[in-house]
Write a protein that holds these residues in place. Structure first.
Motif, PDB file in Angstrom:
ATOM      1  N   TYR A  15       6.541  -9.823  -5.460  1.00  8.35           N
ATOM      2  CA  TYR A  15       6.008 -10.057  -4.337  1.00  8.35           C
ATOM      3  C   TYR A  15       6.181  -8.986  -3.157  1.00  8.35           C
ATOM      4  N   SER A  16       7.297  -8.336  -3.534  1.00  9.96           N
ATOM      5  CA  SER A  16       7.586  -7.461  -2.340  1.00  9.96           C
ATOM      6  C   SER A  16       6.945  -6.016  -2.519  1.00  9.96           C
ATOM      7  N   ARG A  17       5.948  -5.990  -3.401  1.00  8.99           N
ATOM      8  CA  ARG A  17       5.096  -4.915  -3.652  1.00  8.99           C
ATOM      9  C   ARG A  17       3.931  -4.964  -2.466  1.00  8.99           C
ATOM     10  N   ASN A  18       3.564  -6.082  -1.953  1.00  9.70           N
ATOM     11  CA  ASN A  18       2.635  -6.399  -1.153  1.00  9.70           C
ATOM     12  C   ASN A  18       2.688  -5.354  -0.039  1.00  9.70           C
ATOM     13  N   ASP A  20       1.245  -5.934   3.029  1.00  6.93           N
ATOM     14  CA  ASP A  20       0.878  -6.539   4.418  1.00  6.93           C
ATOM     15  C   ASP A  20       2.068  -6.185   5.526  1.00  6.93           C
ATOM     16  N   SER A  24       5.373  -1.166   2.792  1.00 14.10           N
ATOM     17  CA  SER A  24       5.254  -2.357   1.764  1.00 14.10           C
ATOM     18  C   SER A  24       6.441  -3.351   2.093  1.00 14.10           C
ATOM     19  N   ARG A  25       6.376  -4.448   1.504  1.00 20.58           N
ATOM     20  CA  ARG A  25       7.309  -5.582   2.008  1.00 20.58           C
ATOM     21  C   ARG A  25       8.818  -5.027   1.469  1.00 20.58           C
ATOM     22  N   SER A 117       8.684 -14.272  -0.630  1.00 20.77           N
ATOM     23  CA  SER A 117       8.375 -14.948  -2.028  1.00 20.77           C
ATOM     24  C   SER A 117       8.489 -16.266  -1.756  1.00 20.77           C
ATOM     25  N   GLY A 146       5.849 -12.745   5.089  1.00 23.10           N
ATOM     26  CA  GLY A 146       4.880 -12.799   3.834  1.00 23.10           C
ATOM     27  C   GLY A 146       4.565 -14.244   3.250  1.00 23.10           C
ATOM     28  N   CYS A 147       5.292 -15.079   3.317  1.00 22.24           N
ATOM     29  CA  CYS A 147       4.971 -16.663   2.708  1.00 22.24           C
ATOM     30  C   CYS A 147       5.408 -17.497   3.544  1.00 22.24           C
ATOM     31  N   SER A 175       2.700 -11.231   9.407  1.00 16.35           N
ATOM     32  CA  SER A 175       2.355  -9.969   8.842  1.00 16.35           C
ATOM     33  C   SER A 175       1.563  -9.157   9.696  1.00 16.35           C
TER      34      SER A 175
END
Length: 380
Positions: A15-18, A20, A24-25, A117, A146-147, A175
């Motif tokens: 999820y850290s590749r996003n 936003d 990146s995260r 995540s 992020g979540c 975000s």
């Protein structure tokens, strides 16, 4: 700020590749953790910081708590994105065990968790874990990004269970923002007791406090956590300049006091001199009058009229004839000759000079005759 041993848990799941959170995260976390480690070590020289990853085959301690910022930065370079999800409960328990074996037992224990995540553990497990941490005096700061919606209820329940005296904090970062910038003014970065929106979720953070060891780096426009070397160099320069200005001020104050003392002495001296002069004024005036009278009496014979000179010459000749000395004293004779010569020079009329000369000659002859008669009487 009290001594602290901190373990930072990083979310290195897929999820850290996003993107936003720029860039990146994962990279946003890395930047924030680097700054956090620098801030912790700057707040107290004996603070220590460790790093561990939460995803992958198992949570891994990358570096145990250390005061060497270089080791922390090097450990962050070794963290890679691995695994589909994080094991939050297991990661926190490993971090607690790491803090239990810290070298300095006087350090407080703190865990900082970056979660980006979905959390797989249920709320009850997290509450149970939170109570255990609270019992062991372990503080936990949670950064949720992020979540937010998926993890909100679980994280709030966990924070309520672990928080004791507002020593633990929950911060939610929306975000589209820069993660490190949003964390600057939160209690996670700031010194304990410095204030800040502790426990607040989202919202614009207040101005970050850059006071470290009693020195405000905000005046220099530099963050010591971003560039410690530059901040230290600027601090030394400012302190030297302040010391120089204080020295100049002290020297100027000393010169002003000495100048005032000299001015007062000068005024007293002038006043005393004025009193002395005023007291001597009558004496000086009297001496001036005496000198003027003496000057009038010592006027040259040429300034007298001819009749007065003639009368003076006759009087002198008659006086000399009447009171002529009985002995031939060379000094007396020389003085009389000098006085006669001065009288002759002071008369411009030749006839008067001739008459005066004859009178003087007659006086001399008469005086000589008397001497001769006196001598004869003594012999007889």
């Amino acid at each position: 700020m009290p001594l602290e041993a901190t373990v930072v848990c990083i979310d290195n799941s897929e999820y850290s590749r996003n993107g936003d959170y720029a860039p990146s995260r994962f990279q946003a976390q890395a930047d924030a953790i680097n700054l956090l480690a620098g801030a912790k070590t700057q707040h107290h020289p004996e603070n220590t910081v460790g790093v561990m990853s939460m995803a992958g085959v198992s949570p891994t301690v990358m570096v145990t708590p250390t005061g060497d910022l270089g080791k922390v930065l090097q450990a962050m370079q070794g963290v890679e994105i691995d695994g589909k999800q994080v094991r939050l409960a297991v990661s926190i328990q490993i971090a607690q065990l790491t803090l239990k074996h810290r070298e300095n037992k006087n350090q407080r224990q703190r865990i900082v968790v970056f979660i980006g995540s979905p959390i797989v553990e249920d709320a009850d497990a997290l509450v149970k874990l939170g109570k255990k941490l609270k019992k062991n005096n372990v503080s936990v700061d949670v950064v949720s990004f992020g979540c937010d919606e998926e993890n909100k209820d679980k994280l709030e329940a966990f924070h309520a269970a672990v928080n004791s005296g507002d020593t633990s904090h929950l911060v939610t970062v929306p975000s589209g923002t820069i993660l490190s910038d949003m964390l600057f003014a939160t209690p996670i970065f700031m010194e304990e007791g410095a204030g800040g929106p502790g426990g607040a979720e989202g919202g614009a953070p207040a101005r970050q406090s850059l006071v470290v060891d009693g020195f405000d780096y905000g005046e220099l426009g530099v963050d010591p956590a971003l560039d410690p070397e530059l901040a230290m160099a600027l601090r030394m320069s400012v302190e030297e300049e302040r010391a120089r200005q204080a020295k100049e001020t002290a020297v100027a104050g000393g010169e002003g006091k000495s100048g005032e003392g000299q001015g007062g002495e000068g005024q007293d001296g002038e006043a005393k001199a004025g009193e002395g002069n005023s007291g001597d004024a009558p004496d000086q005036q009297g001496r001036g009058e005496e000198q003027a009278q003496a000057g009038e009496q010592q006027q040259a014979p040429t300034e007298m009229d001819e009749d007065a000179l003639l009368q003076q010459a006759l009087a002198l000749s008659m006086q000399g004839a009447a009171t002529a000395p009985a002995t031939d004293d060379p000094a007396t004779t020389a003085n009389e000759a000098t006085e006669d010569a001065m009288l002759m020079e002071g008369i411009d009329d030749p006839e008067l000079q001739e008459a005066l000369a004859l009178s003087m000659q007659m006086a001399e002859d008469e005086a000589k005759n008397r001497e001769d008669n006196g001598g004869n009487e003594e012999e007889s």
